[in-house]
Design a protein around this motif. Structure first.
Motif, PDB file in Angstrom:
ATOM      1  N   ARG A  51      -2.075 -16.130  11.495  1.00 28.41           N
ATOM      2  CA  ARG A  51      -2.911 -15.041  10.998  1.00 28.41           C
ATOM      3  C   ARG A  51      -2.411 -14.684   9.617  1.00 28.41           C
ATOM      4  O   ARG A  51      -1.214 -14.469   9.399  1.00 28.41           O
ATOM      5  CB  ARG A  51      -2.791 -13.835  11.940  1.00 28.41           C
ATOM      6  N   MET A  52      -3.328 -14.698   8.649  1.00 29.56           N
ATOM      7  CA  MET A  52      -2.965 -14.310   7.294  1.00 29.56           C
ATOM      8  C   MET A  52      -2.952 -12.787   7.270  1.00 29.56           C
ATOM      9  O   MET A  52      -3.986 -12.144   7.434  1.00 29.56           O
ATOM     10  CB  MET A  52      -4.034 -14.857   6.337  1.00 29.56           C
ATOM     11  N   ILE A  53      -1.768 -12.186   7.091  1.00 28.52           N
ATOM     12  CA  ILE A  53      -1.682 -10.724   7.125  1.00 28.52           C
ATOM     13  C   ILE A  53      -2.206 -10.150   5.818  1.00 28.52           C
ATOM     14  O   ILE A  53      -3.007  -9.234   5.794  1.00 28.52           O
ATOM     15  CB  ILE A  53      -0.218 -10.290   7.364  1.00 28.52           C
ATOM     16  N   GLU A  54      -1.724 -10.715   4.738  1.00 25.37           N
ATOM     17  CA  GLU A  54      -2.206 -10.359   3.398  1.00 25.37           C
ATOM     18  C   GLU A  54      -1.832 -11.527   2.506  1.00 25.37           C
ATOM     19  O   GLU A  54      -1.305 -12.522   2.990  1.00 25.37           O
ATOM     20  CB  GLU A  54      -1.523  -9.071   2.917  1.00 25.37           C
ATOM     21  N   ASP A  55      -2.137 -11.455   1.204  1.00 23.85           N
ATOM     22  CA  ASP A  55      -1.731 -12.522   0.297  1.00 23.85           C
ATOM     23  C   ASP A  55      -0.223 -12.751   0.413  1.00 23.85           C
ATOM     24  O   ASP A  55       0.562 -11.808   0.442  1.00 23.85           O
ATOM     25  CB  ASP A  55      -2.089 -12.160  -1.152  1.00 23.85           C
ATOM     26  N   ARG A  56       0.178 -14.005   0.481  1.00 25.01           N
ATOM     27  CA  ARG A  56       1.587 -14.414   0.517  1.00 25.01           C
ATOM     28  C   ARG A  56       2.341 -13.953   1.764  1.00 25.01           C
ATOM     29  O   ARG A  56       3.573 -13.879   1.768  1.00 25.01           O
ATOM     30  CB  ARG A  56       2.338 -13.904  -0.735  1.00 25.01           C
ATOM     31  N   CYS A  88       4.786 -16.748   2.329  1.00 24.95           N
ATOM     32  CA  CYS A  88       4.229 -18.053   1.977  1.00 24.95           C
ATOM     33  C   CYS A  88       3.700 -17.980   0.555  1.00 24.95           C
ATOM     34  O   CYS A  88       3.881 -16.967  -0.123  1.00 24.95           O
ATOM     35  CB  CYS A  88       3.132 -18.458   2.954  1.00 24.95           C
ATOM     36  N   VAL A  89       3.060 -19.027   0.065  1.00 26.26           N
ATOM     37  CA  VAL A  89       2.609 -19.036  -1.323  1.00 26.26           C
ATOM     38  C   VAL A  89       1.090 -18.982  -1.421  1.00 26.26           C
ATOM     39  O   VAL A  89       0.535 -19.072  -2.501  1.00 26.26           O
ATOM     40  CB  VAL A  89       3.123 -20.297  -2.066  1.00 26.26           C
ATOM     41  N   ASP A  90       0.415 -18.855  -0.266  1.00 24.03           N
ATOM     42  CA  ASP A  90      -1.050 -18.911  -0.289  1.00 24.03           C
ATOM     43  C   ASP A  90      -1.663 -17.531  -0.509  1.00 24.03           C
ATOM     44  O   ASP A  90      -1.164 -16.534  -0.024  1.00 24.03           O
ATOM     45  CB  ASP A  90      -1.559 -19.500   1.029  1.00 24.03           C
ATOM     46  N   GLU A  91      -2.756 -17.541  -1.236  1.00 22.34           N
ATOM     47  CA  GLU A  91      -3.461 -16.305  -1.547  1.00 22.34           C
ATOM     48  C   GLU A  91      -4.946 -16.503  -1.342  1.00 22.34           C
ATOM     49  O   GLU A  91      -5.438 -17.631  -1.270  1.00 22.34           O
ATOM     50  CB  GLU A  91      -3.234 -15.932  -3.025  1.00 22.34           C
ATOM     51  N   VAL A 137      -5.936 -18.251  10.796  1.00 23.03           N
ATOM     52  CA  VAL A 137      -5.794 -19.494  10.026  1.00 23.03           C
ATOM     53  C   VAL A 137      -5.068 -20.536  10.871  1.00 23.03           C
ATOM     54  O   VAL A 137      -4.516 -20.227  11.931  1.00 23.03           O
ATOM     55  CB  VAL A 137      -4.969 -19.266   8.729  1.00 23.03           C
ATOM     56  N   ASP A 138      -5.113 -21.787  10.396  1.00 22.16           N
ATOM     57  CA  ASP A 138      -4.256 -22.832  10.954  1.00 22.16           C
ATOM     58  C   ASP A 138      -3.082 -23.010  10.006  1.00 22.16           C
ATOM     59  O   ASP A 138      -3.241 -22.974   8.781  1.00 22.16           O
ATOM     60  CB  ASP A 138      -5.017 -24.155  11.068  1.00 22.16           C
ATOM     61  N   VAL A 139      -1.888 -23.212  10.577  1.00 22.44           N
ATOM     62  CA  VAL A 139      -0.693 -23.389   9.761  1.00 22.44           C
ATOM     63  C   VAL A 139      -0.101 -24.764  10.075  1.00 22.44           C
ATOM     64  O   VAL A 139       0.010 -25.139  11.240  1.00 22.44           O
ATOM     65  CB  VAL A 139       0.345 -22.290  10.079  1.00 22.44           C
ATOM     66  N   VAL A 140       0.207 -25.522   9.024  1.00 27.77           N
ATOM     67  CA  VAL A 140       0.822 -26.837   9.231  1.00 27.77           C
ATOM     68  C   VAL A 140       2.253 -26.804   8.728  1.00 27.77           C
ATOM     69  O   VAL A 140       2.518 -26.385   7.604  1.00 27.77           O
ATOM     70  CB  VAL A 140       0.067 -27.934   8.456  1.00 27.77           C
ATOM     71  N   ILE A 141       3.169 -27.209   9.588  1.00 24.73           N
ATOM     72  CA  ILE A 141       4.579 -27.317   9.201  1.00 24.73           C
ATOM     73  C   ILE A 141       5.002 -28.757   9.478  1.00 24.73           C
ATOM     74  O   ILE A 141       4.930 -29.225  10.610  1.00 24.73           O
ATOM     75  CB  ILE A 141       5.477 -26.382  10.046  1.00 24.73           C
ATOM     76  N   ARG A 142       5.410 -29.493   8.432  1.00 24.67           N
ATOM     77  CA  ARG A 142       5.909 -30.857   8.638  1.00 24.67           C
ATOM     78  C   ARG A 142       7.257 -30.793   9.349  1.00 24.67           C
ATOM     79  O   ARG A 142       8.074 -29.909   9.041  1.00 24.67           O
ATOM     80  CB  ARG A 142       6.056 -31.578   7.297  1.00 24.67           C
ATOM     81  N   VAL A 160       2.152 -14.483   6.082  1.00 23.90           N
ATOM     82  CA  VAL A 160       1.430 -15.090   7.204  1.00 23.90           C
ATOM     83  C   VAL A 160       2.245 -14.949   8.484  1.00 23.90           C
ATOM     84  O   VAL A 160       3.482 -14.924   8.445  1.00 23.90           O
ATOM     85  CB  VAL A 160       1.112 -16.586   6.894  1.00 23.90           C
ATOM     86  N   GLU A 161       1.548 -14.817   9.595  1.00 28.81           N
ATOM     87  CA  GLU A 161       2.224 -14.678  10.885  1.00 28.81           C
ATOM     88  C   GLU A 161       1.898 -15.884  11.748  1.00 28.81           C
ATOM     89  O   GLU A 161       0.747 -16.279  11.875  1.00 28.81           O
ATOM     90  CB  GLU A 161       1.729 -13.393  11.570  1.00 28.81           C
ATOM     91  N   PHE A 162       2.939 -16.525  12.283  1.00 32.83           N
ATOM     92  CA  PHE A 162       2.749 -17.573  13.289  1.00 32.83           C
ATOM     93  C   PHE A 162       4.048 -17.717  14.065  1.00 32.83           C
ATOM     94  O   PHE A 162       5.078 -17.148  13.675  1.00 32.83           O
ATOM     95  CB  PHE A 162       2.310 -18.905  12.659  1.00 32.83           C
ATOM     96  N   LEU A 163       4.043 -18.443  15.165  1.00 32.99           N
ATOM     97  CA  LEU A 163       5.214 -18.594  16.043  1.00 32.99           C
ATOM     98  C   LEU A 163       5.744 -17.226  16.485  1.00 32.99           C
ATOM     99  O   LEU A 163       6.913 -17.094  16.844  1.00 32.99           O
ATOM    100  CB  LEU A 163       6.349 -19.362  15.332  1.00 32.99           C
TER     101      LEU A 163
END
Lengths: 460, 266
Positions: free
Chosen positions: A246-251, A262-265, A273-278, A253-256
């Motif tokens: 879940r994108m809480i606000e710009d930069r 994060c760096v996304d805006e 949202v979907d979150v990908v972690i390599r 994010v909540e997951f796990l």
């Protein structure tokens, strides 16, 4: 128009027997580029290549070569040559005559044919084989002859249809390097079709990821790997942990079950949202201070260069982690993910949404059958509605006949604590399902929507 | 005991099958006018066969048999190969339907084929003779050629034709330079098969030869036998024909065995 562009595919579509295999394909290919069409079998990559070669005609759209439409030009008048998966050498001709086939048709003078054939034989390291019968050659050698037969004509574009798929691993790796060298040396545009993501990452300037007749993402290998635009691409290219977030606000994010920088805006606030972690991007350590969250090592397998571990996190998710060090199974570890390594993707959908019609106060018609739906009482018979069912409210049963609809598990993603399945119904509709149960791709299942779980919305 | 019975059965069967031919062959080496009388070993009938003992009409019949056989084999090989390529490129139901239609003439009794063609030629108003016999032979040989060529096409890598187009060959050039060399062995087998079928035919020829005196070997022998006993020279002739057909059959078998072997190696 960009002068560099050799081939431009515009709104290409193609169907076989009423089944759409290509749907609005748009792609520009630059002069000298090594482009790979990548995707699982049946995604339309080979059809795209055959359209470019001219073996098939598109149902709609255009293929431009240097800005001119060549859709109606037969294959023998297109300046392209193809390397086929099963080589397709002419068994009644020897190596030399196979390679000279195209030049002889063009009525090139004999001494020039001789010069060019010998030069190309040298390039594919088959110099002493010119009078050999092609059927006496090994698979790798046959493929070299096939590449030589195509390249000797100096095509504008070389089309390669999974040329290495039939070779063993060692031979495949060697040929990959040679192909890359040939490409650099000749400057010819290569269009390469493969289902092997590693091959695509190794060879290409540009990777075009396809699925179900559409282009999902096109870009250079690094951006495709690091910034996949959707869960399919992330899952198909390399290993990955794909999680609901879940994108809480710009930069932020909540997951796990935790919040991360994060760096996304630009996603908005409180957006799923979907979150990908390599797996190589999760830092794993013995001590807990300095970590963001903790976990317990569940398994640890040596993979040659690194160890692959599955870790249960403190909030009950499972993560795949790759690290050069082994961590003991059962031990508690600290975990850390850097903002740069978090790839956030917009969700393609947040729930199932289908077109339906009200039958009576307790029933709707969906995918051509009548099913119970309590919410139908609020509408009049004959009303068109959207029927919505949450992913986790879809029930799957073992036997097709026990479900309201028969389906087949088409694609599955593990999301850390549950599976996200794509089920294809008999009529070709997609149903998305979140479930804790384990299903396999290709399982035949019954799909049930319980009456109370179907929400309806009027359609104008 | 069981083994002996099984073997004995086989021997009896083969003897019954080949006895008639053997009798002709044996009695071709004696001079007796009537078949069944043995008047001592002699090769006189063979000598007289090759020194004009047959008479003009018989030589003409042999000539007709051979030229019709070769022409029919040639035409049906061309027609059948083209048809096979067409059938091979068809899809699904259409292909099944055509393959089925191709099988019917082979199962159809010769006498019916003969009478049908006779009625057709009469209806169209063609005067019957050499040409009608040739056309009839082409029509019943072609399905066999189709059946011989199809498996070879199925064995072929489907991309080969596309590879030829891709390298700049027009469809006609691709056919000439790639497809035909690929199916040539089965075309030759089809040709030999068509030739043996043609020289062997009696029923269809009888109904399509008309009444202007055209004879092939089989119709000539039939007429000759009905006139009053077989001309003795026919016995060595038939022996030689049998040997020739045997040789052709052996060639066909060796060819197909070799093709199968190639397939296995692949």
């Amino acid at each position: 128009m960009n002068k560099d562009i050799v081939i431009s595919l515009q709104h290409l579509s193609k169907s076989y027997d009423g089944k759409q295999v290509l749907d609005d394909i748009n792609l520009d290919i630059r002069e000298g580029e090594f482009v790979t069409l990548l995707g699982p079998s049946g995604c339309g990559k080979t059809t795209t290549l055959r359209l470019i070669a001219g073996f098939l005609a598109p149902d709609g759209g255009k293929i431009l070569l240097d800005g001119k439409d060549i859709s109606g030009v037969p294959p023998y008048r297109r300046p392209f040559n193809t390397v086929f998966q099963r080589y397709a050498l002419f068994p009644h001709l020897d190596v030399y005559d196979n390679i000279a086939f195209g030049l002889k048709l063009q009525k090139v003078p004999t001494d020039e044919i001789d010069k060019r054939v010998r030069r190309i034989l040298k390039m594919v390291s088959m110099t002493d084989y010119e009078s050999r019968d092609v059927e006496s050659l090994s698979g790798g050698q046959q493929q070299r002859v096939a590449i030589a037969r195509a390249l000797v004509n100096r095509p504008r574009v070389l089309l390669l249809d999974e040329p290495l798929a039939a070779l063993d691993l060692k031979m495949r790796k060697d040929m990959q390097i040679e192909l890359k060298e040939m490409h650099a040396q000749l400057g010819i545009t290569f269009i390469y079709v493969t289902h092997d993501q590693e091959e695509a990452l190794t060879l290409s300037d540009t990777i075009v990821v396809m699925n179900e007749g559409r282009i999902l993402q096109a870009g250079d290998p690094v951006s495709i790997y690091n910034e996949p635009q959707n869960a399919f691409v992330a899952d198909f290219i390399g290993e990955s942990n794909i999680l609901n977030g879940r994108m809480i606000e710009d930069r932020r994010v909540e997951f796990l079950g935790h919040e991360f920088d994060c760096v996304d805006e630009g996603f908005g606030e409180n957006v799923p949202v979907d979150v990908v972690i390599r797996p190589e991007d999760v830092y794993i350590m013995h001590k807990l201070e300095g970590s963001q969250f903790s976990g317990t090592v569940k398994s640890c397998t040596f993979k040659g260069v690194h160890y692959e571990m599955f870790v249960d996190t403190d909030k009950g998710y499972e993560l795949m982690i790759q690290d050069y060090n082994a961590f003991e199974v059962g031990s508690t570890v600290g975990l850390l993910i850097r903002p740069n390594d978090i790839q956030v993707m917009r969700k393609e959908r947040v729930r199932n949404s289908f077109d339906a019609e009200i039958v009576d106060a307790g029933h709707i018609s969906l995918f051509g059958s009548e099913i119970e739906c309590a919410a139908a009482a609020a509408f009049a018979p004959g009303d068109k509605v959207r029927a919505m069912v949450d992913f986790d409210k879809v029930e799957l049963v073992d036997h097709q006949e026990d479900g309201q609809f028969a389906g087949e598990v088409h694609f599955l993603l593990y999301k850390g604590d549950h599976y996200h399945l794509t089920v294809l119904t008999e009529d070709g509709d997609h149903v998305w399902v979140d479930t804790d149960d384990v299903w396999d791709k290709g399982d035949l299942v019954g799909v049930n929507f319980a009456s109370e779980n179907i929400k309806l919305e009027a359609v104008k | 005991m069981k083994k002996l019975l099984a073997r004995g059965y086989l021997v009896v069967l083969l003897v019954i099958l080949y006895a008639p031919i053997l009798i002709i062959a044996i009695f071709s080496f004696t001079e007796a006018k009537v078949l069944g009388n043995w008047t001592g070993f002699s090769t006189k009938l063979y000598e007289s066969l090759f020194t004009g003992g047959l008479g003009n009409s018989m030589v003409k019949a042999i000539e007709n048999t051979i030229t019709i056989g070769l022409l029919a084999a040639l035409c049906s090989t061309m027609l059948g190969s083209v048809a096979a390529i067409g059938i091979h490129n068809m899809k699904g139901r259409g292909r099944k339907a055509i393959t089925f239609l191709n099988d019917i003439p082979m199962l159809n009794p010769d006498i019916i084929t003969g009478i049908s063609l006779f009625i057709l030629f009469v209806a169209v108003g063609v005067s019957q003779g050499y040409v009608t016999v040739l056309l009839a032979h082409i029509s019943f040989c072609t399905p066999y050629v189709v059946l011989t060529v199809l498996p070879r096409l199925r064995m072929m890598n489907p991309n080969i034709y596309e590879a030829a187009l891709d390298l700049g060959a027009t469809p006609a050039q691709a056919l000439r330079k790639v497809i035909i060399p690929q199916i040539r062995p089965s075309m030759i087998s089809g040709f030999i098969l068509a030739f043996t079928l043609s020289i062997d035919d009696f029923a269809v020829t009888l109904f399509t030869k008309g009444n202007r005196g055209l004879e092939t070997l089989s119709t000539y022998i039939y007429a000759d036998a009905r006139k009053g006993g077989l001309t003795p020279e026919l016995r060595p002739l038939m022996t030689l024909i049998f040997l020739a057909v045997l040789a052709l059959l052996i060639i066909i078998n060796i060819r197909s065995a070799r093709n199968n072997k190639q397939k296995l190696i692949k």
